[in-house]
Design a protein around this motif. Sequence first.
Motif, PDB file in Angstrom:
ATOM      1  N   PHE A  71      58.327  39.893   8.350  1.00 10.20           N
ATOM      2  CA  PHE A  71      58.712  40.796   7.526  1.00 10.20           C
ATOM      3  C   PHE A  71      58.362  42.112   7.396  1.00 10.20           C
ATOM      4  N   GLY A  72      56.935  42.328   7.384  1.00 12.61           N
ATOM      5  CA  GLY A  72      56.147  43.570   7.011  1.00 12.61           C
ATOM      6  C   GLY A  72      56.722  44.671   7.537  1.00 12.61           C
ATOM      7  N   LEU A  73      57.152  44.713   8.878  1.00 14.73           N
ATOM      8  CA  LEU A  73      57.362  46.112   9.466  1.00 14.73           C
ATOM      9  C   LEU A  73      58.772  46.660   9.264  1.00 14.73           C
ATOM     10  N   ASN A  74      59.612  45.955   8.240  1.00 15.11           N
ATOM     11  CA  ASN A  74      60.863  46.459   8.147  1.00 15.11           C
ATOM     12  C   ASN A  74      61.000  47.889   7.858  1.00 15.11           C
ATOM     13  N   PRO A  75      59.982  48.458   6.862  1.00 14.60           N
ATOM     14  CA  PRO A  75      60.067  49.827   6.662  1.00 14.60           C
ATOM     15  C   PRO A  75      60.169  50.675   8.265  1.00 14.60           C
ATOM     16  N   VAL A  76      59.438  50.027   8.868  1.00 14.51           N
ATOM     17  CA  VAL A  76      59.041  50.861  10.439  1.00 14.51           C
ATOM     18  C   VAL A  76      60.340  50.682  10.917  1.00 14.51           C
ATOM     19  N   VAL A  77      60.889  49.696  11.125  1.00 10.24           N
ATOM     20  CA  VAL A  77      62.207  49.506  11.728  1.00 10.24           C
ATOM     21  C   VAL A  77      63.271  50.464  11.015  1.00 10.24           C
ATOM     22  N   LYS A  78      63.169  50.649   9.759  1.00 10.91           N
ATOM     23  CA  LYS A  78      64.291  51.259   9.129  1.00 10.91           C
ATOM     24  C   LYS A  78      63.879  52.669   9.126  1.00 10.91           C
ATOM     25  N   PHE A  79      62.723  53.221   8.828  1.00 11.49           N
ATOM     26  CA  PHE A  79      62.452  54.511   8.683  1.00 11.49           C
ATOM     27  C   PHE A  79      61.528  55.299   9.367  1.00 11.49           C
ATOM     28  N   ALA A  80      60.920  54.768  10.449  1.00  8.46           N
ATOM     29  CA  ALA A  80      59.815  55.232  11.016  1.00  8.46           C
ATOM     30  C   ALA A  80      60.398  56.167  12.278  1.00  8.46           C
ATOM     31  N   ASN A  81      59.337  57.119  12.857  1.00 12.92           N
ATOM     32  CA  ASN A  81      59.905  57.858  14.036  1.00 12.92           C
ATOM     33  C   ASN A  81      59.738  56.873  15.164  1.00 12.92           C
ATOM     34  N   ASP A  82      60.503  57.586  16.343  1.00 15.68           N
ATOM     35  CA  ASP A  82      60.513  56.473  17.464  1.00 15.68           C
ATOM     36  C   ASP A  82      58.999  56.388  18.075  1.00 15.68           C
ATOM     37  N   PHE A 100      54.271  50.328  18.124  1.00 17.52           N
ATOM     38  CA  PHE A 100      53.771  49.128  17.523  1.00 17.52           C
ATOM     39  C   PHE A 100      54.755  47.738  17.454  1.00 17.52           C
ATOM     40  N   LEU A 101      55.948  48.398  17.689  1.00 21.13           N
ATOM     41  CA  LEU A 101      56.965  47.135  17.345  1.00 21.13           C
ATOM     42  C   LEU A 101      57.068  46.072  18.647  1.00 21.13           C
ATOM     43  N   PRO A 102      56.927  46.467  19.824  1.00 21.15           N
ATOM     44  CA  PRO A 102      56.876  45.546  20.923  1.00 21.15           C
ATOM     45  C   PRO A 102      55.547  44.665  20.911  1.00 21.15           C
ATOM     46  N   ARG A 103      54.453  45.259  20.397  1.00 16.02           N
ATOM     47  CA  ARG A 103      53.278  44.428  20.245  1.00 16.02           C
ATOM     48  C   ARG A 103      53.572  43.454  19.091  1.00 16.02           C
ATOM     49  N   ALA A 104      53.795  43.645  17.953  1.00 16.16           N
ATOM     50  CA  ALA A 104      54.366  42.795  16.865  1.00 16.16           C
ATOM     51  C   ALA A 104      55.324  41.985  17.282  1.00 16.16           C
ATOM     52  N   ALA A 105      56.215  42.249  18.235  1.00 13.85           N
ATOM     53  CA  ALA A 105      57.158  41.197  18.530  1.00 13.85           C
ATOM     54  C   ALA A 105      56.422  39.975  19.353  1.00 13.85           C
ATOM     55  N   VAL A 106      55.407  40.129  20.027  1.00 15.11           N
ATOM     56  CA  VAL A 106      54.872  39.174  20.784  1.00 15.11           C
ATOM     57  C   VAL A 106      53.568  38.565  19.978  1.00 15.11           C
ATOM     58  N   GLY A 107      53.569  39.083  18.829  1.00 11.48           N
ATOM     59  CA  GLY A 107      52.400  38.477  17.794  1.00 11.48           C
ATOM     60  C   GLY A 107      50.922  39.127  18.111  1.00 11.48           C
ATOM     61  N   ASP A 108      50.876  40.231  18.805  1.00 12.79           N
ATOM     62  CA  ASP A 108      49.808  40.703  19.448  1.00 12.79           C
ATOM     63  C   ASP A 108      49.128  41.598  18.353  1.00 12.79           C
ATOM     64  N   LEU A 109      50.012  42.071  17.434  1.00 12.24           N
ATOM     65  CA  LEU A 109      49.821  42.945  16.320  1.00 12.24           C
ATOM     66  C   LEU A 109      49.773  42.472  14.862  1.00 12.24           C
ATOM     67  N   HIS A 110      48.483  42.315  14.310  1.00 13.31           N
ATOM     68  CA  HIS A 110      48.608  41.719  12.903  1.00 13.31           C
ATOM     69  C   HIS A 110      48.753  43.085  11.958  1.00 13.31           C
ATOM     70  N   VAL A 111      49.510  42.817  10.985  1.00 14.84           N
ATOM     71  CA  VAL A 111      49.772  43.648   9.891  1.00 14.84           C
ATOM     72  C   VAL A 111      49.165  43.499   8.622  1.00 14.84           C
ATOM     73  N   ALA A 112      48.638  44.308   7.902  1.00 12.17           N
ATOM     74  CA  ALA A 112      48.288  44.056   6.475  1.00 12.17           C
ATOM     75  C   ALA A 112      49.139  44.963   5.761  1.00 12.17           C
ATOM     76  N   PHE A 113      49.045  44.870   4.397  1.00 15.18           N
ATOM     77  CA  PHE A 113      50.203  45.450   3.296  1.00 15.18           C
ATOM     78  C   PHE A 113      49.282  45.884   2.259  1.00 15.18           C
ATOM     79  N   GLY A 114      48.978  47.191   1.917  1.00 18.59           N
ATOM     80  CA  GLY A 114      48.154  47.565   1.107  1.00 18.59           C
ATOM     81  C   GLY A 114      48.815  48.497   0.006  1.00 18.59           C
ATOM     82  N   VAL A 115      49.226  47.881  -0.975  1.00 19.83           N
ATOM     83  CA  VAL A 115      49.950  48.495  -2.131  1.00 19.83           C
ATOM     84  C   VAL A 115      48.927  48.473  -3.495  1.00 19.83           C
TER      85      VAL A 115
END
Length: 387
Positions: free
Chosen positions: A94-105, A111-126
């Motif tokens: 779920f974490g990359l939802n803001p990237v899908v919605k708001f990020a530049n191309d 990053f999204l293709p790498r996340a899609a195959v599980g190759d990119l681990h993402v943390a959430f720092g708030v």
Amino acid sequence: MDFAPNPDHELIIEAVEALCARFDDSYWSEHDQRHEFPWDFYREMAAGGWVGIAIPEQYGGGGAGIAEAALVLNRVAASGAAMNGSSALHLTVFGLNPVVKFANDRLKETFLPRAAVGDLHVAFGVTEPDAGTDTSRITTRATDDGMGGWIVNGRKIWTTKALESEVCLLLARTDGIPGEGFDGLSLFLVDLDPEHCEVVPIPKLGRNAVASCEVAYDDLPVESWRLIGERGRGFHHILHGLNPERILLAAMACGIGEAALRRATAYANEREVFGRLIGSNQAVSHPLAKAHMDLHAAMNMMREAAWRYDNGLDCGEHANTAKYLAAEASFSAADHALQTLGGLGYATEYHVERYWREARLQRIAPVSQEMTLNYIAQNVMGLPRSY
Ligand SMILES: Cc1cc2nc3c(=O)[nH]c(=O)nc-3n(C[C@H](O)[C@H](O)[C@H](O)COP(=O)(O)OP(=O)(O)OC[C@H]3O[C@@H](n4cnc5c(N)ncnc54)[C@H](O)[C@@H]3O)c2cc1C
């Protein structure tokens, strides 16, 4: 909303349950005790396409909705993997939802293709030491480097998967004054560069296969294209990820409750005390029956919230309600299951104590039960703001 059996959902359930069956309770208990990330489980889930299930197809993901993603994480948690299994995955789900919605191309394509195959681990720092529930107090600062980029300094706590992650969705202050509203916070996808980021795991009660960490940012350089959306609008951008996160958390919580009840029911059907099965005592069976009903109700609330989100309808009330009800139902199920097993409920070997520790988390994170009630009272029922 349709309650008829859905063949696509049944295929997901069947496939995920079959995969999870190869990772039994002992696997999870051992990883929990050794504080070891479940790499082989993660890789199999990635290879099956489950990690990227909700990433749009144009970036190589499954293009499915939050309803399907929730089903995946629910079956993972219900297998006995509980939070150790589901939160190993859910930040990429779920974490990359803001990237899908708001990020530049460029950001999306990198990053999204790498996340899609599980190759990119993402943390959430708030969360920060002095800014948890009150996000407006964030002091981690991204300063303009004078060349179009940024330099980040500050300290976050509880950043889950910071040890494994290459990048972090980071909310940092670019403008404004701490405590004075949410404008002035900006969202970045930063590298967790070890030269500039010190990551220290926080010893904690449960879900020990997946660490949550303190992260100190020391002059971390961030290029301009790593800003997501508009400068100063970062908090508003992450709001788009919060409802799906609550829906997924509700699904995971219900899965843990289901695993706990499965153990409790089996035990109550075989343990004899005073010459009779303990399950024949209503003091044992009624709390379990009530827990079963509460989980079912929470699961249906979660499905309604997911359906609304996937159909573009407002789902704030539904996602918050689902997360609240699921957290209560899950912990109550785990607690009654532990009681049903008596002394053995307290023993690591029977796994219920692990479910109990992991079910407790949803009452605190990602949003506390109190703040969920505040949201419903104020935003749904029109009561005065209480804080
Ligand atoms: C295991 C774990 C993993 C986490 N992972 C992440 C992560 O990956 N990224 C991240 O950014 N954060 C993460 N968090 C942080 C989590 O989101 C926060 O702990 C949570 O939002 C609560 O904030 P806090 O701990 O600062 O509590 P505080 O804000 O200090 O609140 C303390 C208590 O006071 C209550 N309270 C405060 N104000 C009010 C009020 N007005 N009315 C009623 N009650 C109130 C709260 O409900 C809470 O119970 C994680 C936390 C844990 C425990």
